[in-house]
Design a protein around this motif. Structure first.
Motif, PDB file in Angstrom:
ATOM      1  N   VAL A  36      59.077  39.451  73.347  1.00  0.00           N
ATOM      2  CA  VAL A  36      58.909  38.898  71.989  1.00  0.00           C
ATOM      3  C   VAL A  36      58.996  37.371  71.989  1.00  0.00           C
ATOM      4  CG1 VAL A  36      59.888  38.799  69.673  1.00  0.00           C
ATOM      5  CG2 VAL A  36      59.633  41.015  70.816  1.00  0.00           C
ATOM      6  N   PRO A  37      59.998  36.749  72.654  1.00  0.00           N
ATOM      7  CA  PRO A  37      60.044  35.274  72.636  1.00  0.00           C
ATOM      8  C   PRO A  37      58.847  34.619  73.321  1.00  0.00           C
ATOM      9  CG  PRO A  37      61.718  36.177  74.135  1.00  0.00           C
ATOM     10  CD  PRO A  37      61.181  37.314  73.327  1.00  0.00           C
ATOM     11  N   VAL A  38      58.221  35.316  74.269  1.00  0.00           N
ATOM     12  CA  VAL A  38      57.022  34.774  74.919  1.00  0.00           C
ATOM     13  C   VAL A  38      55.874  34.684  73.922  1.00  0.00           C
ATOM     14  CG1 VAL A  38      55.271  35.192  76.690  1.00  0.00           C
ATOM     15  CG2 VAL A  38      57.687  35.635  77.198  1.00  0.00           C
ATOM     16  N   TYR A 420      63.725  30.954  77.704  1.00  0.00           N
ATOM     17  CA  TYR A 420      63.350  31.733  76.520  1.00  0.00           C
ATOM     18  C   TYR A 420      64.549  32.242  75.727  1.00  0.00           C
ATOM     19  CZ  TYR A 420      58.467  31.503  77.841  1.00  0.00           C
ATOM     20  OH  TYR A 420      57.201  31.049  78.125  1.00  0.00           O
ATOM     21  N   GLY A 421      65.709  31.595  75.908  1.00  0.00           N
ATOM     22  CA  GLY A 421      66.849  31.857  75.041  1.00  0.00           C
ATOM     23  C   GLY A 421      67.661  33.087  75.370  1.00  0.00           C
ATOM     24  N   HIS A 422      67.635  33.532  76.630  1.00  0.00           N
ATOM     25  CA  HIS A 422      68.428  34.703  77.024  1.00  0.00           C
ATOM     26  C   HIS A 422      69.281  34.361  78.241  1.00  0.00           C
ATOM     27  CE1 HIS A 422      66.486  37.475  74.222  1.00  0.00           C
ATOM     28  NE2 HIS A 422      65.352  36.881  74.518  1.00  0.00           N
ATOM     29  N   LEU A 427      67.546  40.654  83.563  1.00  0.00           N
ATOM     30  CA  LEU A 427      66.520  41.634  83.212  1.00  0.00           C
ATOM     31  C   LEU A 427      65.436  40.993  82.351  1.00  0.00           C
ATOM     32  CD1 LEU A 427      65.302  44.468  82.993  1.00  0.00           C
ATOM     33  CD2 LEU A 427      66.898  44.928  81.118  1.00  0.00           C
ATOM     34  N   MET A 428      65.858  40.311  81.295  1.00  0.00           N
ATOM     35  CA  MET A 428      64.888  39.636  80.420  1.00  0.00           C
ATOM     36  C   MET A 428      64.121  38.585  81.204  1.00  0.00           C
ATOM     37  SD  MET A 428      65.221  40.833  77.228  1.00  0.00           S
ATOM     38  CE  MET A 428      65.057  39.655  75.896  1.00  0.00           C
ATOM     39  N   GLY A 429      64.844  37.844  82.024  1.00  0.00           N
ATOM     40  CA  GLY A 429      64.210  36.781  82.790  1.00  0.00           C
ATOM     41  C   GLY A 429      63.192  37.306  83.777  1.00  0.00           C
ATOM     42  N   ALA A 430      63.510  38.423  84.436  1.00  0.00           N
ATOM     43  CA  ALA A 430      62.583  39.008  85.406  1.00  0.00           C
ATOM     44  C   ALA A 430      61.319  39.500  84.718  1.00  0.00           C
ATOM     45  CB  ALA A 430      63.263  40.152  86.162  1.00  0.00           C
ATOM     46  N   ASN A 431      61.484  40.151  83.571  1.00  0.00           N
ATOM     47  CA  ASN A 431      60.321  40.617  82.822  1.00  0.00           C
ATOM     48  C   ASN A 431      59.417  39.450  82.409  1.00  0.00           C
ATOM     49  OD1 ASN A 431      61.024  43.331  82.941  1.00  0.00           O
ATOM     50  ND2 ASN A 431      62.112  43.306  81.001  1.00  0.00           N
ATOM     51  N   ALA A 433      59.342  36.251  83.663  1.00  0.00           N
ATOM     52  CA  ALA A 433      58.774  35.523  84.807  1.00  0.00           C
ATOM     53  C   ALA A 433      57.636  36.315  85.432  1.00  0.00           C
ATOM     54  CB  ALA A 433      59.865  35.238  85.835  1.00  0.00           C
ATOM     55  N   GLY A 434      57.835  37.627  85.579  1.00  0.00           N
ATOM     56  CA  GLY A 434      56.777  38.459  86.144  1.00  0.00           C
ATOM     57  C   GLY A 434      55.555  38.507  85.252  1.00  0.00           C
ATOM     58  N   PHE A 435      55.782  38.595  83.950  1.00  0.00           N
ATOM     59  CA  PHE A 435      54.682  38.689  82.993  1.00  0.00           C
ATOM     60  C   PHE A 435      53.865  37.405  82.941  1.00  0.00           C
ATOM     61  CE2 PHE A 435      53.150  37.827  78.661  1.00  0.00           C
ATOM     62  CZ  PHE A 435      52.263  38.880  78.497  1.00  0.00           C
ATOM     63  N   MET A 436      54.525  36.252  82.967  1.00  0.00           N
ATOM     64  CA  MET A 436      53.826  34.994  82.730  1.00  0.00           C
ATOM     65  C   MET A 436      52.739  34.731  83.771  1.00  0.00           C
ATOM     66  SD  MET A 436      54.654  33.598  79.935  1.00  0.00           S
ATOM     67  CE  MET A 436      53.877  32.009  80.201  1.00  0.00           C
ATOM     68  N   LYS A 437      53.011  35.017  85.031  1.00  0.00           N
ATOM     69  CA  LYS A 437      52.004  34.786  86.068  1.00  0.00           C
ATOM     70  C   LYS A 437      50.780  35.672  85.842  1.00  0.00           C
ATOM     71  CE  LYS A 437      51.301  34.883  91.074  1.00  0.00           C
ATOM     72  NZ  LYS A 437      51.909  35.132  92.405  1.00  0.00           N
TER      73      LYS A 437
END
Length: 448
Positions: A36-38, A420-422, A427-431, A433-437
């Motif tokens: 959501v923050p992305v 992204y504020g977490h 877990l949030m960070g991995a999702n 970082a993986g998504f952005m690429k």
């Protein structure tokens, strides 16, 4: 449209169009809610319908696998390959042979693989496959005949620049050998990069067997160091007794931890003096036996039928390495009550969504599977590189690259969580970082 409204709408559609696919829906829910923050920051992703595209596999292949057992009986299984996303490279992901395999499980694994592969920093997309064939109790000849029948269909859809399968539950060096041999026969060419996890005599990589377990511990060690502690003197419980569990045990012991429990599908052993890994390796890697046989060599150890109660053992660090959803809410609460400080996932999605909430709400350091167990696929990609260059790196070279990859995964996830504020939520960070690429690659390549 607001980001939360957009994500909720996509999740509603996933539930509608994938009825009964619990594992896939759970995996998608966990990832999408964290994004959501992305979408708040990148509304252009919503306009490009990125989520609608990324949750729909590019291709799903389902086929029958007929084979003949040693008694001459014809058996029929179902084969799967889900090619989920190729935005950053050829599809890459394991083959699982287990009676539980169905489309939902293969899709959940393939979806997770997109982000796991992205996190490695290597150019590989996400895919997964397998069959509901059960290799337990089968002879080598039965397994060979099954693998050859499976490959007789799968070979049409894979290749070093298209889709590169590897092993998963039920698929080790023996199975990869049979699969590769038949692929080579059907294609009349030696394309080593088409499968990873191969034997060292025909294109395999040193350290591949150890990679997922070692990588799990390297990731966890980096997380511990970042929180001013280490494995030294810690009590560790590890579920499973396959490659991941065995080599996680080995590396944790090398770093000064005491691993006191391992399991298989029948039950678990508890050795308060620390697991004797030589005994476990003989049982599992040579005899292909059951973990209960550990008591023959170490009679002071204890064995209990069933796997669930392994999480009642007090420990500082829990490394679930067996299968999906093995830690539910009850098990998570027991672990917390018993003082667990770290949970890092060696299996794919071994903790339920509710269990993860329990860990995070009680300040347990949590390493999600897509980050913590990415060492196996990272080393598979390194095997592909060696195959392409027609050379072999030393164990030390591969292990050094693996350590660096796992450290980078941890810090990239940590930094994304902060951005992204977490803060502190790996877990949030991995999702993210993986998504952005993957998202940036998809945006650059147009609506495809």
């Amino acid at each position: 449209m607001e980001a939360k409204q957009y994500v909720d709408g996509v999740l509603k559609e996933i539930n509608k169009t994938n009825p009964g696919e619990k594992e896939f829906i759970d995996a998608a829910t966990e990832v999408l809610n964290s994004l959501v923050p992305v979408f708040d920051k990148h509304p252009e992703f919503m306009r490009a319908a990125l989520l609608e595209r990324i949750v729909e596999p590019e291709r799903q292949i389902i086929f029958r696998v007929p084979w003949v057992d040693d008694n001459g009986n014809v058996k029929v299984n179902r084969g799967f390959r889900v090619q989920f996303n190729s935005a950053i490279g050829p599809y890459k992901g394991g083959l699982r042979l287990h009676p539980s395999v169905n489309l939902s499980i293969v899709k959940f694994l393939g979806f997770e693989q997109i982000f796991k592969n992205s996190l490695t920093g290597l150019p590989i997309g996400g895919g997964k496959g397998g069959s509901d064939f059960n290799p337990k109790g089968k002879s080598d000849n039965e397994i060979m005949r099954f693998c050859q029948s499976f490959m007789a269909e799968l070979y049409k859809y894979i290749g070093g620049n298209m889709d590169v399968p590897a092993g998963d539950i039920g698929v080790g060096g023996r199975e990869i050998g049979y699969l590769y041999g038949y692929y080579k026969k059907l294609k009349s060419l030696s394309e080593q990069a088409v499968l990873t996890g191969k034997g060292l005599t025909f294109g395999g990589s040193l350290a591949r067997t150890e990679a997922t377990g070692y990588g799990l511990v390297y990731f966890t060690d980096e997380m511990l160091k970042d929180n001013k502690t280490s494995f030294e003197g810690k009590t560790v419980v590890i579920s499973g007794s396959g490659n991941v569990a065995i080599y996680a045990t080995q590396k944790a012991q090398e770093l000064g931890a005491k691993v006191v429990a391992l399991s298989d599908s029948n039950g678990y052993i508890y050795d308060e003096n620390g697991i004797n890994l030589d005994v476990v390796k003989e049982i599992k890697e040579i005899k292909r036996g059951r973990i209960k046989e550990y008591l023959h060599s170490v009679p002071s150890a204890k064995y209990e039928d069933g796997c669930k109660n392994i999480w009642k053992i007090k420990c500082d660090i829990a490394l679930p390495c067996a299968t999906q959803e093995e830690i539910d809410e009850e098990a998570a609460k027991i672990l917390v009550q018993n003082g667990v400080k770290v949970v890092a996932e060696g299996a794919n999605m071994p903790s339920t969504l509710v269990a993860i909430d329990v860990f995070q709400s009680n300040n347990v350091l949590f390493g999600p599977a897509k980050a913590a167990n990415a060492g196996g696929v990272a080393c598979s990609a390194l095997e592909m590189s060696q195959n392409s260059m027609r050379l072999s790196w030393t164990f030390e070279e591969v292990d050094e690259k693996l350590q660096e990859i796992m450290k980078n995964i941890y810090h990239n996830a940590k930094n994304a969580a902060h951005e992204y504020g977490h803060e502190g939520n790996i877990l949030m960070g991995a999702n993210i970082a993986g998504f952005m690429k993957v998202a940036e690659a998809m945006m650059a390549q147009g609506i495809v």
